[in-house]
Design an enzyme around this catalytic site. Structure first.
Site, mmCIF file in Angstrom:
data_model
loop_
_atom_site.group_PDB
_atom_site.id
_atom_site.type_symbol
_atom_site.label_atom_id
_atom_site.label_comp_id
_atom_site.label_asym_id
_atom_site.label_seq_id
_atom_site.Cartn_x
_atom_site.Cartn_y
_atom_site.Cartn_z
ATOM 1 N N ASP A 123 15.244 -6.172 -21.737
ATOM 2 C CA ASP A 123 14.411 -6.388 -20.713
ATOM 3 C C ASP A 123 12.796 -6.067 -21.323
ATOM 4 O OD1 ASP A 123 12.401 -7.150 -18.448
ATOM 5 O OD2 ASP A 123 13.430 -5.423 -17.171
ATOM 6 N N MET A 159 15.429 -0.981 -21.576
ATOM 7 C CA MET A 159 14.188 -1.488 -21.490
ATOM 8 C C MET A 159 13.484 -1.542 -23.024
ATOM 9 S SD MET A 159 13.331 -2.287 -18.353
ATOM 10 C CE MET A 159 11.570 -2.653 -18.884
ATOM 11 N N HIS A 216 16.247 -5.196 -10.340
ATOM 12 C CA HIS A 216 15.998 -4.053 -11.114
ATOM 13 C C HIS A 216 14.932 -3.102 -10.304
ATOM 14 C CE1 HIS A 216 13.543 -2.810 -15.236
ATOM 15 N NE2 HIS A 216 14.203 -1.972 -14.779
ATOM 16 N N ASP A 226 12.155 -7.618 -10.144
ATOM 17 C CA ASP A 226 11.557 -6.318 -10.405
ATOM 18 C C ASP A 226 11.007 -5.770 -9.083
ATOM 19 O OD1 ASP A 226 12.097 -6.203 -13.352
ATOM 20 O OD2 ASP A 226 10.753 -7.727 -13.616
ATOM 21 N N SER A 243 12.493 -13.555 -15.358
ATOM 22 C CA SER A 243 11.979 -12.425 -14.237
ATOM 23 C C SER A 243 10.839 -12.892 -13.251
ATOM 24 C CB SER A 243 11.500 -11.060 -15.207
ATOM 25 O OG SER A 243 10.724 -10.370 -14.352
ATOM 26 N N HIS A 247 15.828 -12.488 -12.133
ATOM 27 C CA HIS A 247 15.595 -11.001 -12.313
ATOM 28 C C HIS A 247 14.284 -10.542 -11.363
ATOM 29 C CE1 HIS A 247 15.516 -7.002 -14.896
ATOM 30 N NE2 HIS A 247 14.519 -7.292 -14.500
ATOM 31 N N MET A 251 12.767 -0.050 -10.137
ATOM 32 C CA MET A 251 11.828 0.676 -10.939
ATOM 33 C C MET A 251 11.205 1.520 -9.664
ATOM 34 S SD MET A 251 10.563 -1.811 -13.655
ATOM 35 C CE MET A 251 11.149 -3.115 -12.590
ATOM 36 N N MET A 265 9.180 -2.398 -7.902
ATOM 37 C CA MET A 265 8.170 -1.372 -8.345
ATOM 38 C C MET A 265 7.611 -0.845 -7.214
ATOM 39 S SD MET A 265 6.590 -3.166 -11.448
ATOM 40 C CE MET A 265 7.398 -4.166 -12.772
HETATM 41 C C1 DX5 Z 1 8.502 -4.703 -16.519
HETATM 42 C C2 DX5 Z 1 9.899 -5.410 -16.012
HETATM 43 C C3 DX5 Z 1 10.234 -6.948 -16.650
HETATM 44 C C4 DX5 Z 1 9.329 -7.621 -17.094
HETATM 45 C C5 DX5 Z 1 9.252 -8.488 -18.223
HETATM 46 O O1 DX5 Z 1 8.856 -3.650 -16.472
HETATM 47 O O2 DX5 Z 1 10.984 -4.590 -15.805
HETATM 48 O O3 DX5 Z 1 11.164 -7.553 -16.305
HETATM 49 O O4 DX5 Z 1 9.078 -8.968 -15.998
HETATM 50 O O5 DX5 Z 1 8.169 -9.154 -18.628
HETATM 51 P P1 DX5 Z 1 7.980 -9.741 -20.073
HETATM 52 O O6 DX5 Z 1 9.243 -10.483 -20.421
HETATM 53 O O7 DX5 Z 1 6.712 -10.642 -19.848
HETATM 54 O O8 DX5 Z 1 7.775 -8.787 -21.000
HETATM 55 ZN ZN ZN Z 2 12.929 -5.785 -15.275
#
Ligand code: DX5
Ligand code: ZN
Length: 219
Positions: free
Chosen positions: A175, A137, A66, A35, A8, A33, A68, A37
């Site tokens: 994740d 999650m 991903h 993310d 990620s 990956h 969010m 947000m």
């Molecule tokens: C959190 C993200 C993850 C994040 C995971 O909301 O969706 O993808 O990067 O990070 P770690 O592996 O450090 O928990």
């Molecule tokens: Zn993620």
């Protein structure tokens, strides 16, 4: 299906982003990956389609977006155009998950749905055939470096059972809070795509760490 390793980018050093991506690619990662947000669905903000489009030029990795974000239906076309191969949105972010899954497939991407820790796997009962990927999650979304919620093992087992009976090719991704100490456990519970942020990019040699993770996940 062999386990997919999905570093990620959230935990990478953004001042050296090209080097960080090259490192995990050299280590044999399968997915990158990404993310997304929006500061609404989760209390943090990252990047949008422009950055993903620019990163696309740097890497041949499968781009695993991903989302969010609230109102994901407004943005999936843009993320597909930017080069996302897998587009995962949150069950909690739309009233029309079935329609959105179908639409993502129509764009030629793999369609993924993510469940927050509060959301039971049973919510997928009527849409599992429409999914190419289910993301469990194992932390509350928004930040890297959080602690794995133990109940997630049971959710992975439940999701694996649903997938095995109804849609065996569907990928089961996990994740949040996964590292050397529990990667074997999430694989044993049924996950076959493992997202890891801090446990890969927080190490001094992310390429070597990807190799270690693959060994732990498969041996
Ligand atoms: C959190 C993200 C993850 C994040 C995971 O909301 O969706 O993808 O990067 O990070 P770690 O592996 O450090 O928990
Ligand atoms: Zn993620």
């Amino acid at each position: 299906m062999p386990v997919k390793i999905a570093p990620s980018l959230l935990s990478a050093d953004f001042a050296h982003i090209a080097d960080q991506i090259a490192a995990v690619e050299a280590g044999g990662a399968d997915y990158l990956h990404l993310d997304v947000m929006d500061g609404r669905f989760v209390p943090n903000i990252t990047w949008g389609p422009k950055i993903i489009g620019d990163l696309r030029k740097l890497s041949k990795l499968t781009f695993d977006a991903h989302l969010m974000i609230v109102e994901p239906e407004r943005y999936v076309d843009d993320f597909r155009s930017a080069g996302a191969d897998i587009i995962t949105f949150h069950y909690e972010a739309t009233n029309h998950a079935q329609r959105l899954l179908t639409h993502i497939r129509s764009l030629g991407a793999k369609a993924g749905i993510a469940l927050c820790p509060q959301t039971p796997v049973a919510m997928l009962q009527d849409i599992i055939e429409d999914c190419d990927l289910v993301l469990i999650m194992s932390v509350n979304p928004g930040f890297g470096g959080q602690r794995f919620i133990p109940r997630s093992f049971e959710k992975l087992r439940e999701a694996r059972e649903l997938i095995a009976g109804r849609n065996p090719p569907c990928i089961l991704e996990v994740d949040g809070g996964v590292g050397t100490e529990n990667i074997r456990g999430v694989v044993d519970a049924g996950a076959n795509a493992i997202v890891m942020g801090s446990s890969i990019f927080g190490t001094t040699d992310p390429a070597a760490t990807v190799r270690v993770m693959r060994r732990l996940a498969t041996e």
